[in-house]
Design a protein around this motif. Structure first.
Motif, mmCIF file in Angstrom:
data_model
loop_
_atom_site.group_PDB
_atom_site.id
_atom_site.type_symbol
_atom_site.label_atom_id
_atom_site.label_comp_id
_atom_site.label_asym_id
_atom_site.label_seq_id
_atom_site.Cartn_x
_atom_site.Cartn_y
_atom_site.Cartn_z
ATOM 1 N N LEU A 157 0.823 -1.209 0.000
ATOM 2 C CA LEU A 157 0.000 0.000 0.000
ATOM 3 C C LEU A 157 0.856 1.258 0.000
ATOM 4 C CD1 LEU A 157 -2.820 -1.012 2.504
ATOM 5 C CD2 LEU A 157 -3.055 -0.639 0.046
ATOM 6 N N ARG A 158 1.981 1.207 0.702
ATOM 7 C CA ARG A 158 2.867 2.375 0.724
ATOM 8 C C ARG A 158 3.395 2.675 -0.667
ATOM 9 N NH1 ARG A 158 8.340 1.523 3.849
ATOM 10 N NH2 ARG A 158 8.692 0.355 1.915
ATOM 11 N N ASN A 159 3.601 1.643 -1.464
ATOM 12 C CA ASN A 159 4.100 1.828 -2.824
ATOM 13 C C ASN A 159 2.992 2.173 -3.813
ATOM 14 O OD1 ASN A 159 6.736 1.215 -2.000
ATOM 15 N ND2 ASN A 159 6.423 -0.992 -2.325
ATOM 16 N N ASN A 160 1.754 2.180 -3.344
ATOM 17 C CA ASN A 160 0.620 2.544 -4.197
ATOM 18 C C ASN A 160 -0.234 3.575 -3.460
ATOM 19 O OD1 ASN A 160 -1.304 2.677 -6.179
ATOM 20 N ND2 ASN A 160 -1.988 0.547 -5.979
ATOM 21 N N PRO A 161 0.311 4.772 -3.217
ATOM 22 C CA PRO A 161 -0.398 5.754 -2.387
ATOM 23 C C PRO A 161 -1.710 6.232 -2.991
ATOM 24 C CG PRO A 161 1.513 6.754 -3.444
ATOM 25 C CD PRO A 161 1.602 5.273 -3.703
ATOM 26 N N GLY A 162 -1.819 6.213 -4.316
ATOM 27 C CA GLY A 162 -3.058 6.661 -4.947
ATOM 28 C C GLY A 162 -4.245 5.818 -4.524
ATOM 29 N N LEU A 163 -4.048 4.500 -4.500
ATOM 30 C CA LEU A 163 -5.119 3.605 -4.074
ATOM 31 C C LEU A 163 -5.465 3.835 -2.610
ATOM 32 C CD1 LEU A 163 -6.977 1.191 -4.622
ATOM 33 C CD2 LEU A 163 -5.061 -0.315 -4.013
ATOM 34 N N LEU A 164 -4.446 4.061 -1.791
ATOM 35 C CA LEU A 164 -4.677 4.293 -0.367
ATOM 36 C C LEU A 164 -5.474 5.569 -0.142
ATOM 37 C CD1 LEU A 164 -4.110 3.330 2.500
ATOM 38 C CD2 LEU A 164 -2.000 4.664 2.460
#
Length: 260
Positions: free
Chosen positions: A19-26
């Motif tokens: 999730l940290r590597n995909n902040p947009g989704l978070l």
């Protein structure tokens, strides 16, 4: 048990780094419930018999539970994505507990949900929602909410392992949006036709929503509702226990079997 705890902790760390590597989704998953609160609270609140602030107090627990039910969608998509991209096959080759991978995904989702609940509640306070019950009851409400999220995530993990395809999981996950609509999350069910009211009140979302409204002190428990809504805390615990008892073993077995 110690092996499961260690391996499961490692999988929790993997999911959180993902999730940290995909902040947009978070950001999207955390801001969507707030956007819905503002939209539903001010648009629907002007169309219903309830005054706006009263409706927003009614709505906040419903949106909390509707967001928790989205564990089906997020769990399904993440499990299907890992399966489709071959990640699950690589993880199966490691000397680790078979239950650790799905358990780690469910536990990591629970951490993210707990963190995302805080800003949502702050916005709820800003638009007029209040905790009218005791502090202990409010803590119980949050605990029940997280338990429901944990249960729905197991449903999603199993379905994601079953579909094995990102696109199919995305389309099927989008269909879960209708589940809160067939409940008391957004509107009272007493004005619905009898058959539709019965269907809505046996929806697990209705039981958990009623339990949160009761524990937060936002709305009384209906007297003439179906059993899960008339006894919302007991009904919610029964639904959560049943969902976990059914779908957690199914998800673990499906992961262990792989493509067979």
């Amino acid at each position: 048990m110690s092996t499961l705890a260690y391996d499961g902790g490692a999988m929790v760390g993997r999911q959180l780094r993902r999730l940290r590597n995909n902040p947009g989704l978070l950001v999207l998953t955390q801001t969507m419930p707030i956007t819905m609160l503002l939209f539903f609270g001010y648009v629907f609140g002007s169309a219903l018999a309830m005054p706006g602030e009263q409706y927003r107090s009614f709505l906040v627990p419903g949106l909390l539970v509707a967001t928790a039910a989205n564990g089906i969608m997020t769990g399904m998509f993440q499990a299907a994505q890992d399966t489709h991209r071959g990640v699950m096959e690589r993880l199966r080759t490691l000397p680790m507990s078979r239950a650790a991978v799905p358990l780690g995904q469910a536990a990591a989702d629970l951490v993210v949900t707990a963190a995302g609940t805080v800003p949502f509640l702050l916005v709820g306070l800003a638009v007029g929602w209040r905790i009218e019950g005791s502090a202990l009851a409010a803590v119980g409400a949050v605990g029940l909410l997280l338990l429901f999220r944990f249960a729905t995530t197991w449903i999603g993990i199993f379905l994601g392992l079953l579909t094995r395809n990102e696109e199919a999981a995305g389309q099927l996950g989008g269909a879960t949006f209708v589940l809160p609509l067939l409940s008391n999350a957004y509107i009272p069910t007493d004005g619905l036709p009898d058959w539709l009211r019965t269907l809505a009140e046996w929806n697990p979302i209705s039981a958990v929503t009623t339990a949160l409204r009761d524990l937060f002190g936002n709305a009384p428990v209906p007297d003439d509702a179906a059993w899960p809504v008339a006894h919302p805390v007991a009904g919610s615990l029964a639904w959560c226990a049943a969902l976990i008892a059914v779908f957690a073993p199914l998800a673990v077995r499906r992961y262990a079997r792989g493509e067979r």
